[in-house]
Design an enzyme around this catalytic site. Structure first.
Site, PDB file in Angstrom:
ATOM      1  N   CYS A  50      15.627  -8.189   1.956  1.00  0.00           N
ATOM      2  CA  CYS A  50      16.268  -8.938   3.039  1.00  0.00           C
ATOM      3  C   CYS A  50      15.368 -10.057   3.556  1.00  0.00           C
ATOM      4  O   CYS A  50      15.847 -11.006   4.190  1.00  0.00           O
ATOM      5  CB  CYS A  50      16.657  -8.011   4.181  1.00  0.00           C
ATOM      6  SG  CYS A  50      15.271  -7.078   4.869  1.00  0.00           S
ATOM      7  N   GLU A 114       3.991  -3.169   7.382  1.00  0.00           N
ATOM      8  CA  GLU A 114       5.126  -2.277   7.099  1.00  0.00           C
ATOM      9  C   GLU A 114       5.022  -1.737   5.684  1.00  0.00           C
ATOM     10  O   GLU A 114       4.542  -2.407   4.774  1.00  0.00           O
ATOM     11  CB  GLU A 114       6.451  -3.015   7.337  1.00  0.00           C
ATOM     12  CG  GLU A 114       6.665  -4.253   6.477  1.00  0.00           C
ATOM     13  CD  GLU A 114       7.546  -3.971   5.279  1.00  0.00           C
ATOM     14  OE1 GLU A 114       7.955  -2.824   5.098  1.00  0.00           O
ATOM     15  OE2 GLU A 114       7.782  -4.912   4.508  1.00  0.00           O
ATOM     16  N   ASP A 192      22.175  -5.065  17.488  1.00  0.00           N
ATOM     17  CA  ASP A 192      21.123  -4.904  16.477  1.00  0.00           C
ATOM     18  C   ASP A 192      19.954  -4.077  17.001  1.00  0.00           C
ATOM     19  O   ASP A 192      19.436  -3.196  16.304  1.00  0.00           O
ATOM     20  CB  ASP A 192      20.623  -6.279  16.021  1.00  0.00           C
ATOM     21  CG  ASP A 192      21.668  -7.037  15.221  1.00  0.00           C
ATOM     22  OD1 ASP A 192      22.595  -6.379  14.705  1.00  0.00           O
ATOM     23  OD2 ASP A 192      21.550  -8.267  15.101  1.00  0.00           O
TER      24      ASP A 192
END
Length: 444
Positions: A50, A114, A192
């Site tokens: 993404c 991450e 979101d």
């Protein structure tokens, strides 16, 4: 042979553009094959998430390889080549290796450190392997990068501290309760940020979660998507009497959770502590609630302080990892350089062993009365002589791999011993046995 990384990422293109240049899951295999069949491409791995679409390739030329990769991306997504050029970063050689190591270890991510990208890199590599678009170079390099990232995560705190507001909200709950897997949670809002908070709660083992929203259908859709409960906003006072954790993120101009609302349900509460986390701006939860006993009320500023402190910790860990990358690049280059030596050493050993076999055949003819035991002893000793004789030449050949004139000197080495080595790098498909290569380099 050149290494190239072409990257479209959060620095080079906004999310609207990145959405248009992402390969769907069912297209990534055919994309790998299509690129592999392109001129100048010897090996390739395509990563598409993404936040980034990247092509890693081994090419026969830098400029043509870069052009054909960018043209491939342009044709894949309906862009002009010039448009693709404007939204791509191109890394070559050591810079490409450095980029892969940074990406794999989470140093190039939107959220520093991450860990999800490591799994995505691994999957991209496995898919490319299954489609036969990797070979000698990438089969080694991607395994090296994955191993490096795992070690970086294990030996530093790069992924241990929350650096997103939604994640920090859940981490604050843990600071109050310790374990939260047995707690009841309420999410106010269905946008979101609410979904991210929901995912972080689920990831922490919380199973009893209810969503409320002013538009009931939105709460229902989000709840059904993640298999949790939903209620109308009118149920909020009753829900507050039973839950342990509340995370609120709406666009309301008025307080959603008020002091009066909590005071009215205080006598009905079965649980001792209540954690209220307000990640909305303007705030959803009335600030004076802080005065109520056993109610912990945090707002965005509280979360930001935690996020900033944690980000500093991650940055310190990232600096440690960055200091290790140059050694990884050196190790990769030494391995690549050694590729040119392996066929030379193999050819030398094969010639020597052929001589030994011819000698044994001659002995069999001249001394036909040798017993099997005697023959084995002679064979063992002649092989020992060969290994001792080859030890220094093989050591010298290995040292030539790091020489600036390694190609010329290896040619001279072959001329001296009258041997002819095969091509060290076999593009397109890897057929070389890694185990035998290791044995050759150890000259055992």
């Amino acid at each position: 042979m050149h290494l190239i990384a072409v990257s479209i990422n959060h620095r080079t293109a906004d999310v609207a553009l990145r959405e248009k240049v992402a390969f769907k899951d069912d297209a990534i295999r055919s994309a790998n094959v299509g690129l592999y069949e392109t001129k100048s491409i010897l090996e390739n791995v395509i990563l598409s998430t993404c936040n980034r679409t990247e092509v890693y390739a081994v090419t026969d030329q830098i400029h043509t390889g870069r052009y054909y990769i960018q043209r491939f991306l342009a044709r894949s997504f309906g862009f002009d080549v010039e448009e693709i050029k404007e939204m791509t970063e191109v890394k070559v050689g050591d810079d490409a290796v450095k980029h892969l190591l940074q990406v794999t270890s989470g140093l190039d991510s939107v959220v520093l450190g991450e860990t999800q990208i490591l799994g995505q890199i691994r999957n991209a590599f496995f898919i490319a392997q299954e489609e036969d678009t990797t070979g000698t170079i990438f089969n080694h390099l991607f395994k090296q990068a994955i191993t490096f990232a795992k070690k970086a995560h294990n030996e530093t705190d790069i992924a241990d501290n929350a650096v997103s507001v939604s994640y920090a909200a859940v981490e604050l709950s843990k600071k109050v309760f310790g374990k939260i897997n047995n707690k009841q949670a309420l999410i106010i809002g269905a946008g979101d940020m609410s979904e991210l908070s929901l995912l972080n709660l689920i990831g922490s083992g919380v199973t009893d979660i209810t969503i409320v929203n002013r538009t009931l259908s939105k709460a229902q859709n989000l709840a059904m998507k993640h298999n949790v409960k939903f209620e109308a906003m009118t149920s909020l006072p009753q829900l507050l009497a039973n839950v342990d954790i509340v995370i609120s993120s709406t666009s309301s101009d008025e307080y959603i959770v008020t002091n009066r609302m909590l005071q009215s349900c205080a006598s009905e509460r079965k649980n001792d502590s209540l954690v209220l986390i307000d990640i909305a701006v303007p705030r959803d939860i009335e600030p004076t609630i802080d005065a109520i006993e056993d109610v912990f009320n945090y707002d965005v500023d509280d979360l930001k302080g935690l996020v900033d402190a944690n980000l500093r910790e991650r940055q310190n860990a990232a600096e440690q990892i960055m200091q290790s990358i140059p050694n990884e690049i050196v190790a990769h280059n030494e391995w690549v350089n050694m590729l040119g030596v392996v066929p030379v050493i193999r050819a030398l050993r094969e010639k020597a062993m052929n001589i030994q076999e011819d000698t044994m055949d001659s002995l069999d003819r001249k001394l036909p009365g040798l017993s099997e035991r005697e023959r084995k002893i002679i064979s063992k000793h002649t092989k020992s002589i060969i290994n001792q004789m080859l030890k220094d030449p093989i050591k010298q050949a290995k040292e030539l791999s790091s020489d600036k004139k390694s190609t010329e000197k290896l040619e001279l080495f072959q001329n001296i011993f009258d041997i002819e080595a095969e091509n060290a790098y076999e593009p397109k498909k890897e057929t070389t046995n890694k185990v035998s290569n290791s044995q050759i380099l150890s000259f055992e």
